[in-house]
Design a protein around this motif. Structure first.
Motif, PDB file in Angstrom:
ATOM      1  N   LEU A 115       2.025   9.542  10.470  1.00 45.21           N
ATOM      2  CA  LEU A 115       0.919   9.189  10.612  1.00 45.21           C
ATOM      3  C   LEU A 115       0.119   7.717  10.764  1.00 45.21           C
ATOM      4  O   LEU A 115      -0.795   7.632  10.840  1.00 45.21           O
ATOM      5  N   THR A 116       1.130   6.779  10.703  1.00 45.65           N
ATOM      6  CA  THR A 116       0.704   5.291  10.721  1.00 45.65           C
ATOM      7  C   THR A 116       0.950   4.922  11.962  1.00 45.65           C
ATOM      8  O   THR A 116       1.672   5.482  13.101  1.00 45.65           O
ATOM      9  N   GLN A 117       0.017   3.921  12.304  1.00 43.89           N
ATOM     10  CA  GLN A 117       0.074   3.175  13.652  1.00 43.89           C
ATOM     11  C   GLN A 117       0.544   1.938  13.371  1.00 43.89           C
ATOM     12  O   GLN A 117       0.516   1.355  12.355  1.00 43.89           O
ATOM     13  N   VAL A 118       1.086   1.216  14.489  1.00 37.52           N
ATOM     14  CA  VAL A 118       1.827   0.141  14.444  1.00 37.52           C
ATOM     15  C   VAL A 118       1.283  -0.973  15.648  1.00 37.52           C
ATOM     16  O   VAL A 118       0.824  -0.669  16.792  1.00 37.52           O
TER      17      VAL A 118
ATOM     18  N   PRO B 149       0.833  -1.390   0.071  1.00 36.88           N
ATOM     19  CA  PRO B 149       0.027   0.065  -0.047  1.00 36.88           C
ATOM     20  C   PRO B 149       0.937   1.212  -0.198  1.00 36.88           C
ATOM     21  O   PRO B 149       2.041   1.162   0.610  1.00 36.88           O
ATOM     22  N   ASP B 150       0.236   2.342  -0.878  1.00 37.63           N
ATOM     23  CA  ASP B 150       1.275   3.502  -0.878  1.00 37.63           C
ATOM     24  C   ASP B 150       1.227   4.262   0.345  1.00 37.63           C
ATOM     25  O   ASP B 150       2.316   4.849   0.937  1.00 37.63           O
ATOM     26  N   GLN B 151       0.175   4.283   1.138  1.00 44.15           N
ATOM     27  CA  GLN B 151       0.188   5.140   2.373  1.00 44.15           C
ATOM     28  C   GLN B 151      -0.904   4.403   3.446  1.00 44.15           C
ATOM     29  O   GLN B 151      -1.881   4.651   3.768  1.00 44.15           O
ATOM     30  N   PRO B 152       0.038   3.387   4.106  1.00 42.10           N
ATOM     31  CA  PRO B 152      -0.880   2.412   5.102  1.00 42.10           C
ATOM     32  C   PRO B 152      -1.365   3.187   6.485  1.00 42.10           C
ATOM     33  O   PRO B 152      -0.093   3.968   7.001  1.00 42.10           O
TER      34      PRO B 152
ATOM     35  N   ALA C 245       7.996  -0.208   3.916  1.00 49.14           N
ATOM     36  CA  ALA C 245       6.627   0.068   4.340  1.00 49.14           C
ATOM     37  C   ALA C 245       5.986   1.231   4.113  1.00 49.14           C
ATOM     38  O   ALA C 245       4.650   1.334   3.944  1.00 49.14           O
ATOM     39  N   VAL C 246       6.524   2.320   4.132  1.00 52.97           N
ATOM     40  CA  VAL C 246       5.880   3.768   4.340  1.00 52.97           C
ATOM     41  C   VAL C 246       6.453   4.617   3.547  1.00 52.97           C
ATOM     42  O   VAL C 246       7.583   4.707   2.964  1.00 52.97           O
ATOM     43  N   PRO C 247       5.727   5.515   2.852  1.00 52.22           N
ATOM     44  CA  PRO C 247       6.315   6.827   2.323  1.00 52.22           C
ATOM     45  C   PRO C 247       7.290   7.758   3.204  1.00 52.22           C
ATOM     46  O   PRO C 247       7.024   7.717   4.265  1.00 52.22           O
ATOM     47  N   ASP C 248       8.003   8.578   2.577  1.00 54.91           N
ATOM     48  CA  ASP C 248       8.668   9.622   3.637  1.00 54.91           C
ATOM     49  C   ASP C 248       8.100  10.755   3.356  1.00 54.91           C
ATOM     50  O   ASP C 248       7.915  11.278   2.328  1.00 54.91           O
TER      51      ASP C 248
END
Length: 411
Positions: free
Chosen positions: A172-175, A142-145, A269-272
């Motif tokens: 912005l992401t949760q883990v 996914p581009d923006q998980p 896994a995530v965008p910068d």
């Protein structure tokens, strides 16, 4: 260790003295100074200096080995890697700084592949034949998980590295953390269960399975079939980040994306968000430049329009027409004065002529002008009048009214 002195009393010696004693003890043993040892290579590392460090293992026994660059070049040794079965020739000594025995390699002889490597290749071939490595079954990340699942040990340094990377790149992401053993006999089942739990939970959009570097034995849990099957049946895309750049495991081949390290897995896994900010700033600058360009264009157009408007302004036309009117008026007045002068002179001439022909002058000389009273017609002949007509006789000093009598009538 205690020694007896010459008086029979016990006394302690220093660590350096004991280390030197052990070193001399080993290096004076002829057998240990030229010996062949065979085993399986593990935890092999070649440093920029060209020196190679590895562990030679057999069962639960292990021997730290050092293969210096000069010896490697002199013997044209093959490139060493984990899983190779080797026979090494060299000597044993005591490394005082680290306080451990080391085998200093002078020559190597390849014995083929070790048991772990053969097990790795056999499982890899079987799973590849089943299609578990096919690129067609790999899912895009996914581009923006919004939520990321992580399978690793709570005590792993790799966990801290991944969390720090995720926080810095994409806060912005949760883990969601699914703790698992990543080393030892129980690790494969623990990893597989953690993957299944994250799939049952269902909120994670991508899962990272990772741990830091180690020897082939320490990373072996990620070469077990139970872990490969758990990754393959995951409904959520999986990123493997196991070991270092040169480490490859079965989990890497089955996963939807292979990262060279746990930190690289978090990066994938995530965008910068910094890239977003830079992109926004770049687009903002482009937009600003376009706006400024449009403003300048509009200013130029407005300037042209103002000049056109000024040229089309009726006020300037009115002023111009007023000036033309004044000029025309002046010319007209001059012309009229000229015409009047001419006409005045002509009138004076005509008046003089008329005066010279005026009947008044004739009257002044004793003549009179006779007119019909009814229409002021000048009577110049007797045929113009009849008896009873009223006449007006103009003399020098006035008029005389008269009536025409019939011819022969008495007065």
């Amino acid at each position: 260790m205690l020694f007896q002195d010459s008086l029979g009393a016990q006394s302690a010696i220093s660590v350096s003295a004991l280390s030197l004693y052990l070193k001399e003890l080993l290096e004076t043993n002829d057998i240990l100074q030229n010996i062949w040892v065979h085993g399986e290579v593990s935890n092999c590392k070649i440093y920029p200096s060209g020196h190679c460090y590895f562990t030679l293992k057999e069962g639960d026994a292990q021997l730290p080995c050092v293969f210096f660059k000069q010896a490697r070049l002199r013997t044209a040794a093959p490139n060493l890697r984990d899983g190779m079965a080797l026979a090494v020739n060299g000597r044993i000594s005591f490394y005082e700084r680290d306080g451990k025995l080391q085998f200093y390699v002078d020559a190597v002889m390849s014995l083929g592949e070790g048991a772990l490597f053969r097990k790795f290749e056999q499982l890899k071939a079987r799973l590849e034949a089943e299609g578990l490595f096919d690129s067609e079954r790999k899912r895009p990340l996914p581009d923006q998980p919004t939520t990321i699942g992580i399978v690793t040990s709570l005590q792993a340094a790799a966990l801290r590295d991944m969390l720090r990377t995720l926080r810095n790149r994409y806060p912005l992401t949760q883990v969601i953390l699914a703790p698992a053993l990543v080393q030892g006999a129980e690790a494969p089942a623990s990893i597989a269960n953690a993957l299944d739990r994250l799939n049952e939970h269902g909120e994670a959009e991508v899962i990272i399975v990772g741990r830091g570097g180690g020897s082939i034995e320490e990373l072996w849990a990620f070469n077990e079939e139970v872990v490969a099957r758990a990754i393959a049946r995951s409904r959520i895309a999986v990123i493997s980040g196991v070991g270092h750049e040169t480490d490859f495991t079965i989990a890497d081949f089955v996963a939807d994306h292979r990262a060279s390290t746990p930190t690289a897995a978090a990066t994938a896994a995530v965008p910068d968000i910094a890239d977003w900010q830079a992109d926004i700033e770049e687009k903002q600058q482009v937009l600003t430049d376009l706006m400024l360009e449009q403003i300048e264009d509009r200013k130029a157009q407005l300037a042209y329009a103002m000049r056109d408007l000024q040229r089309a302004n009726p006020q300037s036309t009115i002023v111009q027409r007023r000036q033309q009117l004044d000029e025309c008026t002046e010319r007209l007045q001059t012309y009229m004065q000229h015409i009047i002068s001419l006409r005045t002179e002509r009138l004076r001439g005509v008046s003089l002529q008329l005066h010279s022909l005026s009947p008044l002058l004739t009257i002044a000389r004793g003549y009179a002008v006779v007119r019909q009273q009814r229409d002021q017609t000048v009577v110049t002949s007797t045929r113009q009048v009849q008896a009873g007509d009223m006449l007006t006789i103009q003399v020098q000093d006035g008029q005389i009214e008269a009536v025409v009598r019939p011819s022969g009538a008495e007065i």
